[in-house]
Design a protein around this motif. Structure first.
Motif, PDB file in Angstrom:
ATOM      1  N   ARG A  41       0.906   3.991  -2.875  1.00  0.00           N
ATOM      2  CA  ARG A  41       0.553   5.468  -2.667  1.00  0.00           C
ATOM      3  C   ARG A  41       1.870   6.427  -3.225  1.00  0.00           C
ATOM      4  O   ARG A  41       1.337   7.500  -3.747  1.00  0.00           O
ATOM      5  CB  ARG A  41       0.562   5.916  -1.080  1.00  0.00           C
ATOM      6  CG  ARG A  41      -0.760   5.397  -0.438  1.00  0.00           C
ATOM      7  CD  ARG A  41      -0.937   6.015   1.037  1.00  0.00           C
ATOM      8  NE  ARG A  41       0.255   5.599   1.833  1.00  0.00           N
ATOM      9  CZ  ARG A  41       0.336   4.460   2.608  1.00  0.00           C
ATOM     10  NH1 ARG A  41      -0.466   3.722   2.290  1.00  0.00           N
ATOM     11  NH2 ARG A  41       1.353   4.268   3.351  1.00  0.00           N
TER      12      ARG A  41
ATOM     13  N   GLN B 248       1.373   9.249  -6.047  1.00  0.00           N
ATOM     14  CA  GLN B 248       1.866  10.779  -5.895  1.00  0.00           C
ATOM     15  C   GLN B 248       2.689  11.181  -6.899  1.00  0.00           C
ATOM     16  O   GLN B 248       2.608  12.249  -7.456  1.00  0.00           O
ATOM     17  CB  GLN B 248       2.455  10.673  -4.600  1.00  0.00           C
ATOM     18  CG  GLN B 248       3.174  11.956  -4.190  1.00  0.00           C
ATOM     19  CD  GLN B 248       2.117  13.064  -3.901  1.00  0.00           C
ATOM     20  OE1 GLN B 248       1.075  13.083  -3.647  1.00  0.00           O
ATOM     21  NE2 GLN B 248       2.247  14.153  -4.440  1.00  0.00           N
TER      22      GLN B 248
ATOM     23  N   LYS C 211       0.764  -1.312  -0.208  1.00  0.00           N
ATOM     24  CA  LYS C 211      -0.021   0.022   0.124  1.00  0.00           C
ATOM     25  C   LYS C 211       0.851   1.240   0.096  1.00  0.00           C
ATOM     26  O   LYS C 211       0.561   2.272  -0.493  1.00  0.00           O
ATOM     27  CB  LYS C 211      -0.984   0.004   1.160  1.00  0.00           C
ATOM     28  CG  LYS C 211      -2.043  -0.875   1.148  1.00  0.00           C
ATOM     29  CD  LYS C 211      -2.979  -0.659  -0.148  1.00  0.00           C
ATOM     30  CE  LYS C 211      -3.811  -2.053  -0.259  1.00  0.00           C
ATOM     31  NZ  LYS C 211      -4.345  -1.938  -1.706  1.00  0.00           N
TER      32      LYS C 211
END
Length: 129
Positions: free
Chosen positions: A27, A31, A23
């Motif tokens: 992320r 980004q 995870k």
């Protein structure tokens, strides 16, 4: 007297830590994708305002975008490696610095020995000195 010494922090892989790492990587990748989109937007905005040196602007933005794309490829590689990692294996999470006391009469070899902290689901399970 005290000296600063590097300490390696390893993470023992569990189902939970594997999921958490995946995870985290996702992320980070998301980004970077957002940053690429923002850079493209800024590039178009700047290109409309400029009348000269557009190639310089394009090159600068292209470098920044390529830098982020390389990071995304590295994250993809990390995700692939994470999938093949076995439960119970240890990976280096980071290196930190610790203050180690040095006194007259202490064994230098013992002081300079590599120190490792092993963490399993955010709990220290072993300290190797």
């Amino acid at each position: 007297m005290q000296i600063i010494q590097k300490v390696i922090v390893k993470q023992m892989i569990t189902e939970n830590s594997k999921y958490t790492l995946q995870k985290k990587f996702e992320r980070e990748k998301k980004q970077l994708e957002l940053e690429c989109q923002q850079l493209l937007f800024e590039q178009r905005k700047l290109m409309n305002k400029l009348t000269q040196s557009k190639t310089e602007v394009e090159e600068r933005f292209e470098r920044e975008i390529n830098f982020r794309k390389d990071k995304m490829l590295m994250i993809d590689f990390k995700i692939e490696q994470l999938e093949v990692l076995e439960i119970g294996s240890e990976i280096i999470e980071r290196e930190m610095e610790a203050i180690v006391p040095v006194e007259v009469g202490k064994d230098w070899e013992t002081i300079m020995k590599e120190r490792i902290i092993v963490v399993k689901d955010n709990i220290i399970v072993r300290i190797d000195e």
